[in-house]
Design a protein around this motif. Structure first.
Motif, PDB file in Angstrom:
ATOM      1  N   ARG A  13      -8.841   2.515  -4.326  1.00 45.69           N
ATOM      2  CA  ARG A  13      -8.756   3.056  -2.964  1.00 45.69           C
ATOM      3  C   ARG A  13      -7.385   2.820  -2.357  1.00 45.69           C
ATOM      4  O   ARG A  13      -7.104   3.286  -1.262  1.00 45.69           O
ATOM      5  CB  ARG A  13      -9.779   2.359  -2.060  1.00 45.69           C
ATOM      6  CG  ARG A  13     -11.201   2.516  -2.526  1.00 45.69           C
ATOM      7  CD  ARG A  13     -12.019   1.371  -1.947  1.00 45.69           C
ATOM      8  NE  ARG A  13     -13.385   1.405  -2.433  1.00 45.69           N
ATOM      9  CZ  ARG A  13     -14.391   1.908  -1.746  1.00 45.69           C
ATOM     10  NH1 ARG A  13     -14.173   2.417  -0.557  1.00 45.69           N
ATOM     11  NH2 ARG A  13     -15.597   1.905  -2.240  1.00 45.69           N
ATOM     12  N   LEU A  14      -6.547   2.043  -3.049  1.00 42.22           N
ATOM     13  CA  LEU A  14      -5.303   1.608  -2.421  1.00 42.22           C
ATOM     14  C   LEU A  14      -4.069   2.344  -2.922  1.00 42.22           C
ATOM     15  O   LEU A  14      -2.989   2.182  -2.384  1.00 42.22           O
ATOM     16  CB  LEU A  14      -5.085   0.107  -2.661  1.00 42.22           C
ATOM     17  CG  LEU A  14      -6.096  -0.809  -1.972  1.00 42.22           C
ATOM     18  CD1 LEU A  14      -5.906  -2.230  -2.447  1.00 42.22           C
ATOM     19  CD2 LEU A  14      -5.940  -0.723  -0.464  1.00 42.22           C
TER      20      LEU A  14
ATOM     21  N   ARG B 132      -2.528   4.366  -0.386  1.00 43.12           N
ATOM     22  CA  ARG B 132      -2.157   3.667   0.833  1.00 43.12           C
ATOM     23  C   ARG B 132      -0.788   3.026   0.676  1.00 43.12           C
ATOM     24  O   ARG B 132      -0.245   2.916  -0.414  1.00 43.12           O
ATOM     25  CB  ARG B 132      -3.177   2.551   1.114  1.00 43.12           C
ATOM     26  CG  ARG B 132      -4.605   3.033   1.231  1.00 43.12           C
ATOM     27  CD  ARG B 132      -4.950   3.263   2.675  1.00 43.12           C
ATOM     28  NE  ARG B 132      -6.391   3.441   2.833  1.00 43.12           N
ATOM     29  CZ  ARG B 132      -7.188   2.517   3.357  1.00 43.12           C
ATOM     30  NH1 ARG B 132      -6.709   1.349   3.723  1.00 43.12           N
ATOM     31  NH2 ARG B 132      -8.468   2.754   3.507  1.00 43.12           N
TER      32      ARG B 132
ATOM     33  N   VAL C 271      -0.885  -5.373  -0.113  1.00 41.55           N
ATOM     34  CA  VAL C 271      -0.594  -6.796   0.055  1.00 41.55           C
ATOM     35  C   VAL C 271      -1.786  -7.497   0.695  1.00 41.55           C
ATOM     36  O   VAL C 271      -2.220  -8.559   0.253  1.00 41.55           O
ATOM     37  CB  VAL C 271       0.670  -6.984   0.923  1.00 41.55           C
ATOM     38  CG1 VAL C 271       0.792  -8.402   1.432  1.00 41.55           C
ATOM     39  CG2 VAL C 271       1.908  -6.613   0.130  1.00 41.55           C
ATOM     40  N   LEU C 272      -2.346  -6.879   1.735  1.00 40.74           N
ATOM     41  CA  LEU C 272      -3.431  -7.533   2.461  1.00 40.74           C
ATOM     42  C   LEU C 272      -4.684  -7.676   1.622  1.00 40.74           C
ATOM     43  O   LEU C 272      -5.298  -8.736   1.580  1.00 40.74           O
ATOM     44  CB  LEU C 272      -3.749  -6.723   3.712  1.00 40.74           C
ATOM     45  CG  LEU C 272      -2.727  -6.978   4.790  1.00 40.74           C
ATOM     46  CD1 LEU C 272      -2.757  -5.874   5.799  1.00 40.74           C
ATOM     47  CD2 LEU C 272      -2.980  -8.317   5.430  1.00 40.74           C
ATOM     48  N   VAL C 273      -5.074  -6.585   0.951  1.00 40.46           N
ATOM     49  CA  VAL C 273      -6.296  -6.661   0.158  1.00 40.46           C
ATOM     50  C   VAL C 273      -6.124  -7.668  -0.974  1.00 40.46           C
ATOM     51  O   VAL C 273      -7.023  -8.472  -1.249  1.00 40.46           O
ATOM     52  CB  VAL C 273      -6.682  -5.270  -0.385  1.00 40.46           C
ATOM     53  CG1 VAL C 273      -7.760  -5.391  -1.452  1.00 40.46           C
ATOM     54  CG2 VAL C 273      -7.165  -4.391   0.739  1.00 40.46           C
TER      55      VAL C 273
ATOM     56  N   PHE D 224      -4.073 -10.212  -1.018  1.00 43.60           N
ATOM     57  CA  PHE D 224      -4.036 -11.550  -0.420  1.00 43.60           C
ATOM     58  C   PHE D 224      -5.463 -12.031  -0.135  1.00 43.60           C
ATOM     59  O   PHE D 224      -5.823 -13.177  -0.429  1.00 43.60           O
ATOM     60  CB  PHE D 224      -3.212 -11.528   0.872  1.00 43.60           C
ATOM     61  CG  PHE D 224      -3.118 -12.854   1.573  1.00 43.60           C
ATOM     62  CD1 PHE D 224      -2.295 -13.862   1.080  1.00 43.60           C
ATOM     63  CD2 PHE D 224      -3.843 -13.110   2.729  1.00 43.60           C
ATOM     64  CE1 PHE D 224      -2.202 -15.088   1.723  1.00 43.60           C
ATOM     65  CE2 PHE D 224      -3.757 -14.342   3.373  1.00 43.60           C
ATOM     66  CZ  PHE D 224      -2.933 -15.328   2.874  1.00 43.60           C
ATOM     67  N   ALA D 225      -6.281 -11.134   0.403  1.00 38.71           N
ATOM     68  CA  ALA D 225      -7.677 -11.482   0.669  1.00 38.71           C
ATOM     69  C   ALA D 225      -8.406 -11.811  -0.628  1.00 38.71           C
ATOM     70  O   ALA D 225      -9.238 -12.717  -0.682  1.00 38.71           O
ATOM     71  CB  ALA D 225      -8.377 -10.335   1.393  1.00 38.71           C
ATOM     72  N   LEU D 226      -8.052 -11.091  -1.703  1.00 40.87           N
ATOM     73  CA  LEU D 226      -8.682 -11.356  -3.003  1.00 40.87           C
ATOM     74  C   LEU D 226      -8.366 -12.767  -3.490  1.00 40.87           C
ATOM     75  O   LEU D 226      -9.192 -13.409  -4.137  1.00 40.87           O
ATOM     76  CB  LEU D 226      -8.191 -10.348  -4.042  1.00 40.87           C
ATOM     77  CG  LEU D 226      -8.985  -9.058  -4.154  1.00 40.87           C
ATOM     78  CD1 LEU D 226      -8.348  -8.151  -5.196  1.00 40.87           C
ATOM     79  CD2 LEU D 226     -10.430  -9.357  -4.551  1.00 40.87           C
TER      80      LEU D 226
ATOM     81  N   PHE E 121       2.817  -2.068 -11.375  1.00 41.59           N
ATOM     82  CA  PHE E 121       3.650  -1.444 -10.360  1.00 41.59           C
ATOM     83  C   PHE E 121       4.263  -0.156 -10.876  1.00 41.59           C
ATOM     84  O   PHE E 121       4.278   0.861 -10.188  1.00 41.59           O
ATOM     85  CB  PHE E 121       4.740  -2.384  -9.862  1.00 41.59           C
ATOM     86  CG  PHE E 121       5.557  -1.704  -8.803  1.00 41.59           C
ATOM     87  CD1 PHE E 121       5.077  -1.608  -7.517  1.00 41.59           C
ATOM     88  CD2 PHE E 121       6.753  -1.089  -9.118  1.00 41.59           C
ATOM     89  CE1 PHE E 121       5.774  -0.927  -6.553  1.00 41.59           C
ATOM     90  CE2 PHE E 121       7.463  -0.405  -8.153  1.00 41.59           C
ATOM     91  CZ  PHE E 121       6.971  -0.319  -6.865  1.00 41.59           C
TER      92      PHE E 121
ATOM     93  N   HIS F 190       2.136  -0.083   0.851  1.00 40.90           N
ATOM     94  CA  HIS F 190       2.185  -1.409   0.246  1.00 40.90           C
ATOM     95  C   HIS F 190       1.535  -2.459   1.126  1.00 40.90           C
ATOM     96  O   HIS F 190       1.035  -3.459   0.649  1.00 40.90           O
ATOM     97  CB  HIS F 190       3.631  -1.805  -0.023  1.00 40.90           C
ATOM     98  CG  HIS F 190       4.273  -0.971  -1.076  1.00 40.90           C
ATOM     99  ND1 HIS F 190       3.654  -0.708  -2.270  1.00 40.90           N
ATOM    100  CD2 HIS F 190       5.452  -0.335  -1.122  1.00 40.90           C
ATOM    101  CE1 HIS F 190       4.438   0.062  -3.002  1.00 40.90           C
ATOM    102  NE2 HIS F 190       5.537   0.309  -2.328  1.00 40.90           N
ATOM    103  N   LEU F 191       1.572  -2.217   2.446  1.00 37.51           N
ATOM    104  CA  LEU F 191       1.000  -3.185   3.374  1.00 37.51           C
ATOM    105  C   LEU F 191      -0.482  -3.426   3.080  1.00 37.51           C
ATOM    106  O   LEU F 191      -0.927  -4.563   2.959  1.00 37.51           O
ATOM    107  CB  LEU F 191       1.184  -2.678   4.802  1.00 37.51           C
ATOM    108  CG  LEU F 191       0.528  -3.528   5.886  1.00 37.51           C
ATOM    109  CD1 LEU F 191       1.087  -4.934   5.850  1.00 37.51           C
ATOM    110  CD2 LEU F 191       0.751  -2.917   7.245  1.00 37.51           C
ATOM    111  N   ASP F 192      -1.248  -2.351   2.939  1.00 38.48           N
ATOM    112  CA  ASP F 192      -2.673  -2.502   2.655  1.00 38.48           C
ATOM    113  C   ASP F 192      -2.888  -3.197   1.313  1.00 38.48           C
ATOM    114  O   ASP F 192      -3.807  -3.989   1.149  1.00 38.48           O
ATOM    115  CB  ASP F 192      -3.362  -1.125   2.645  1.00 38.48           C
ATOM    116  CG  ASP F 192      -3.494  -0.559   4.049  1.00 38.48           C
ATOM    117  OD1 ASP F 192      -2.982  -1.205   4.975  1.00 38.48           O
ATOM    118  OD2 ASP F 192      -4.096   0.518   4.210  1.00 38.48           O
TER     119      ASP F 192
ATOM    120  N   ILE G 193       1.304  -3.224  -5.722  1.00 41.09           N
ATOM    121  CA  ILE G 193       1.732  -4.617  -5.735  1.00 41.09           C
ATOM    122  C   ILE G 193       0.485  -5.492  -5.668  1.00 41.09           C
ATOM    123  O   ILE G 193      -0.355  -5.328  -4.796  1.00 41.09           O
ATOM    124  CB  ILE G 193       2.708  -4.939  -4.588  1.00 41.09           C
ATOM    125  CG1 ILE G 193       2.995  -6.430  -4.552  1.00 41.09           C
ATOM    126  CG2 ILE G 193       2.205  -4.463  -3.242  1.00 41.09           C
ATOM    127  CD1 ILE G 193       4.144  -6.807  -3.638  1.00 41.09           C
TER     128      ILE G 193
ATOM    129  N   LEU H  25     -11.801  -1.761  -5.819  1.00 46.06           N
ATOM    130  CA  LEU H  25     -10.881  -1.878  -4.687  1.00 46.06           C
ATOM    131  C   LEU H  25      -9.547  -1.151  -4.867  1.00 46.06           C
ATOM    132  O   LEU H  25      -9.155  -0.337  -4.040  1.00 46.06           O
ATOM    133  CB  LEU H  25     -10.582  -3.360  -4.415  1.00 46.06           C
ATOM    134  CG  LEU H  25     -11.743  -4.209  -3.922  1.00 46.06           C
ATOM    135  CD1 LEU H  25     -11.341  -5.664  -3.865  1.00 46.06           C
ATOM    136  CD2 LEU H  25     -12.178  -3.720  -2.545  1.00 46.06           C
TER     137      LEU H  25
END
Lengths: 326, 307, 379
Positions: free
Chosen positions: B88-89, B92, B98-100, B102-104, B32, B94-96, B38, B85
């Motif tokens: 690319r973030l 972007r 968190v989502l990527v 979480f998907a991982l 961070f 923090h929302l993206d 994150i 991955l």
């Protein structure tokens, strides 16, 4: 398609599936559509802070769960015939949906007020982690508190009642949920278009500038956060009626993640987006789940692709434009 | 009245738990601090370390090879994830992220179950570290846990050295304060980010293997630890390694002592069974209350720069 | 099947009319096949399907769905199986909390439920139902047997611990119900806890002469490994869950010699069991677990009932189930008045056999043991 038409399409589709279920004599489809509507409503709550307010809350399972426990506990006491509270005021259980909804909304709002007061003092990553941590604290509390079943959860056997309707009939219950959903979305739509919504949007984009024109950023965000908690709690109460059962798993952090996934899959800051997202998620769960035990692996991969390459989600894709928020 | 050896033993246990939490938190806070990222999938790297160690131990029979494999596997997984991955973030929100991430978690958890099956794997401590040591005061304490404390403190010292004395550390500090600047002076920022991410992943993998040896190596083992690590860095101040160390030990000791003292406290006025249950319920919430309290007075954490 | 006027009554009528297939029956299996704890669901399913394969019957159709160990998913699958699949019998649930969520509703809709694993007290006492049959055990049974064994072993002062959730409370209550000695301390740990150093320190500081614990899944693995490395050498007793075939390999040699209580063991000396163990190994390439044995028995109970009665004749089918006229891998098996097993419970010891950790029976803990809630059940 314009966004307005895309929204109408989602709403009509959500209505069409249970009708098809009735015609084809597949009541299961009605239950699935009801689930989509409820999970989507939880997403609508989150969308208010996440999409319109730019606050990434990873703890909305807490509000979903508290709404659920309100429904479960009140119905449980109505069933057992013993009061919820003897002191300071005598408070009985109830199986009236209206009362349960109101209590759920108030409880969700109060919890959001408490957590919001602490967490909204921070932003960014702190905010994400703090909302997650508080939700986790409540999760552990419900697991270990024995009075209402702890980890086992609490069954209520029959759905609560509303105007003497037969709520156990899948179609009747779906229509109740759908009506509530429409009301919620209309209210959210009014809120985001009103002056408050403009202020919220301004706070999201540039807090310092807003503060300089005399709007309290903290207060605007807190009000949005409280409304969001109330909506998600209402969805939680309906979810418990759908399943006739409440348990701590509603509060697990995976639930928080899933609610967020609905919002993203559907398209951030779009009124009907979370409903479209929940529909896609439930569809994938059903279709992939029937093909492989490892369906979560594929859902994970798909989600990564959506976040990286289709940021507008379903609604953005359908209306041919990207959401204005990242 | 509690025997002094019990209290002393619990303090050691709390310290050991805290040191383990530090290994997890250090990677999170470093990633961070340097990249502003994150990473919810940090717990999956912990799991990968444990599974790699268990797999290599069952093949070769050597714990030390397993430990090396855990570092290598987690670092490799971290580097791979960063290059495909995370990269690319960074730009972007923090929302993206968190989502990527979480998907991982879904991908890593279900993928691991796919490869290794649903049953927990076997992993035990090496024979050379088995048994207990007699400490002054008549306390027998497991050698392995003492070694964890020592190893964790050594890693902490190494990290401080790395950040304050080495070239890599200088770049990390520079990256924390000004990302454009560091690219402008010609540092290969891509390589730097990959290295930092892999370093954080390796620490998590190391923790997974070390702790997996005395717990259960199973899918999902990283998630409870991940959430505790979040609490730790919120308390310590995000981005601060010193904060992570202090926060980790604070959380470790508070949790361990709470689980001992709260049931005993309630036992003075409740039935034993009720006291045990109520005390345990509150003990599980204690660290979150600690976090709320610290946040109330210091929204940026103990050593945080900004809120 | 459109207008469900008074829901429960109408569904009962529907169940009787729509699914009255003249021969054969449809089974809905809801079990945990993905996510945490799926090992247990896979074993129940494999044991169940093995028995069906061996019976070579073509008139039993099985629909299998994964509940992901989430109660709300389990409820939704049950709704689907009742509403759309028109199953006659449901089975498969592993966890008590999921069973409590699903069973009361499906049996009230006129379906049969055969439990291959969970046996919560809520469904054994006042909440019992004539269509609910438990083919495994009531949750307290193995803990009660552990208490009985502790008496036989001469223990007089036990340190007992379990996770802080309902099944954990039931476990300690069950142990105390049969153990006649003193309780040194009872400790509730966090659900999912992985580090037991604090509890082991308390055990070390105590005057107990024995330890009883109920820590299912990964919790038990963690506890046993840390206990073995702690230098505390009080004897440990526990229910079979932490020492069963699937999990034993992960516990490792730390488990050697530990006594645990179970209604089944792979060395139980009866022909059905020997054939089951051999055929399971042949079919799936691993030793069967307790859960596989329970799935196997559940299927055989169902087949025995179908041999006697058509499922559309609810009354006769229920009687046929109650008779439990099948050859169980446990040897003797019968139902008590609340449709829960009355069975022998054994003490097993963890041994190393041909390089593999497994169990062997050392003694009988409780003979023809019934549960403590049967008296509260009126059906």
């Amino acid at each position: 398609m314009t966004p307005r038409i895309a929204s109408a399409a989602v709403a009509l589709l959500l209505l069409a599936v249970p009708l098809a279920g009735t015609v084809m004599d597949e009541p299961w489809l009605i239950t699935l559509a009801t689930r989509v509507a409820i999970l989507g409503m939880a997403g609508v709550g989150l969308n208010l802070v996440l999409g319109y307010g730019g606050m990434v809350s990873l703890g909305h399972a807490a509000y979903f769960g508290i709404g659920g426990y309100v429904a479960g506990v009140l119905a449980h006491h109505a069933l057992e015939g013993d009061p919820v509270l003897l002191w300071p005021v005598m408070l009985g259980g109830t199986d009236s949906m209206i009362v349960i909804w109101l209590v759920a909304i108030v409880s969700g709002a109060l919890l959001a007020l408490l957590i919001g007061c602490l967490s909204l003092r921070t932003s960014g990553v702190y905010f994400i982690m703090i909302t997650l941590a508080f939700a986790q604290m409540i999760y552990y509390f419900t697991i270990s508190w024995p009075a209402y079943g702890g980890e086992d959860g609490l069954p209520i056997y029959l759905r609560n009642s509303l105007f003497g309707l037969d709520t156990m009939d899948p179609m009747t219950f779906f229509l109740i949920v759908f009506a509530v959903l429409v009301v919620v979305i209309c209210l959210v739509s009014m809120v985001v278009r009103a002056r408050f919504g403009l202020a919220l949007n301004a706070v999201r984009q540039n807090e310092t500038r807003v503060r300089s024109v005399g709007i309290g950023g903290f207060r605007v965000r807190l009000v949005a956060f409280v409304m969001s908690g109330a909506i998600t709690a209402l969805a939680g109460a309906l979810f418990v009626d759908l399943n006739r059962f409440v348990s701590p798993s509603m509060l697990s952090w995976h639930t928080s993640g899933e609610i967020m996934v609905f919002v993203i899959l559907g398209g951030v800051a779009r009124l009907w987006g979370p409903i479209a997202g929940a529909a896609l998620y439930v569809f994938l769960e059903q279709v992939l789940g029937s093909m492989t035990d490892h369906w979560q692996f594929w859902v994970g991969l798909l989600l990564i692709v959506v976040v990286l390459h289709a940021r507008g989600g379903i609604m953005g894709f359908a209306s041919g434009q990207r959401s204005d928020d990242g | 009245m509690m025997p002094a050896t019990l209290v002393a033993e619990q303090v050691l246990n709390g310290l050991q738990f805290g040191v383990m939490l530090f290994l997890m938190s250090a990677g999170l806070t470093l990633v961070f601090g340097v990249m502003g990222l994150i990473n919810l999938a940090h717990g999956s790297l912990y799991m990968i370390g444990a599974f790699a160690c268990a797999a290599v131990v069952s093949l070769t029979g050597s714990f030390w090879l397993g430990l090396a494999a855990s570092l290598a596997a987690a670092a490799a997984a971290g580097a791979l994830v960063e290059m495909t991955l995370m990269r690319r973030l960074y730009q972007r929100g923090h929302l993206d992220q968190v989502l990527v991430t979480f998907a991982l978690i879904l991908v890593f958890s279900e993928g691991t179950r796919w490869i290794f099956g649903a049953f927990p794997l076997y992993l035990d401590i090496p024979p050379s570290l088995a048994g207990t040591v007699a400490l002054p005061g008549g306390l027998d304490y497991p050698l392995y846990r003492l070694v964890i404390i020592a190893a964790g403190l050594a890693v902490a010292a190494g990290l401080f050295q790395l950040v304050s004395r080495t070239r890599l550390g200088m770049r990390i500090r520079a990256g924390e304060s000004d990302r454009e600047m560091i690219a402008a002076i010609g540092v290969n920022i891509r390589a730097l980010y990959t290295a930092v991410f892999a370093l954080g992943a390796a620490l998590a993998g190391f923790a997974g293997a070390v702790i997996g040896s005395i717990t259960s190596v199973e899918v999902g083992m990283g998630e409870p630890v991940l959430i505790l690590a979040f609490v730790v860095i919120v308390i310590g101040g995000i981005g601060s390694i010193k904060g992570a160390l202090v926060g980790a030990i604070l959380v470790g000791v508070t949790d361990t002592m709470g689980r001992l003292l709260l049931p005993a406290l309630f036992g003075t006025f409740l039935e034993p069974a009720d006291a045990a249950a109520t005390g345990a319920s509150l003990a599980s919430m204690l660290i979150y209350l600690l976090m709320a309290l610290i946040l109330f007075f210091r929204p940026g954490g103990l050593f945080g720069k900004v809120a | 099947m459109r207008a469900l006027v008074t829901p429960v009554a109408a569904l009962v009528l529907c169940a009787a009319s729509v699914t009255a297939s003249a021969d054969g029956l449809k089974v809905g299996m809801i079990t945990t096949l993905s996510g945490g704890g799926s090992a247990l669901g896979v074993d129940v399913r494999d044991g169940f399907m093995l028995a069906l394969d061996q019976s070579e019957r073509s008139d039993i159709e099985v629909v299998i769905e994964d509940d992901q160990r989430k109660p709300e998913i389990a409820v939704q699958i049950a709704d689907k199986m009742v509403q759309s699949d028109n199953v006659d019998v449901l089975t498969g649930i592993i966890w008590s909390n999921l069973a409590i969520a699903v069973v009361p509703s499906v049996v009230r809709q006129g379906k049969f439920y055969l439990s291959p694993n969970a046996g919560p007290s809520k469904l054994a006492g006042e909440g019992c139902h004539e269509n609910y049959f438990n083919v495994a055990w009531q949750n307290d049974n193995l803990h009660e047997a552990a208490g009985g064994h502790a008496n036989d072993a001469g223990f007089t002062n036990s340190f007992i611990l379990a996770p802080n959730y309902p099944a954990g409370h039931d476990a300690l209550t069950g142990y105390k119900r049969f153990f006649t000695g003193e309780i040194e301390a009872e400790v509730y740990t966090e659900l999912g806890q992985t580090d037991y150093a604090a509890e082991i320190a308390q055990i070390r500081a105590s005057d107990a002469d024995s330890v009883f614990f109920f820590l299912p899944g990964g919790m038990g693995i963690s506890f046993m490994k840390q206990y073995a490395g702690s230098g505390v050498d009080l004897p440990v007793v526990g229910p079979a869950f932490s020492f069963d075939q699937g999990i034993l390999n992960a516990v490792g040699e730390a488990a050697l010699g530990v006594r645990n209580t179970s209604q089944w063991s792979k060395d139980l000396d009866n022909a059905t069991n020997q054939a089951f163990v051999a055929s399971f190994q042949e079919a799936y390439g691993r030793l069967p677990s307790l859960y596989a044995s329970q799935g196997f028995d559940t299927a055989n109970l169902l087949i025995s009932a179908l041999d006697k009665a058509d499922v559309s004749d609810t009354q006769a089918f229920r009687e046929a189930l109650r008779a439990a006229d099948f050859s169980s891998v446990r040897g003797d098996f019968m139902f008590g008045p609340n449709h829960h097993p009355v069975q022998d419970i054994y003490v097993r010891e963890v041994i190393m056999e041909g390089g593999v950790l497994t169990n062997r029976i050392v003694s009988l803990a409780l003979e023809d043991h019934a549960d403590a809630y049967a008296g509260e059940c009126s059906m």
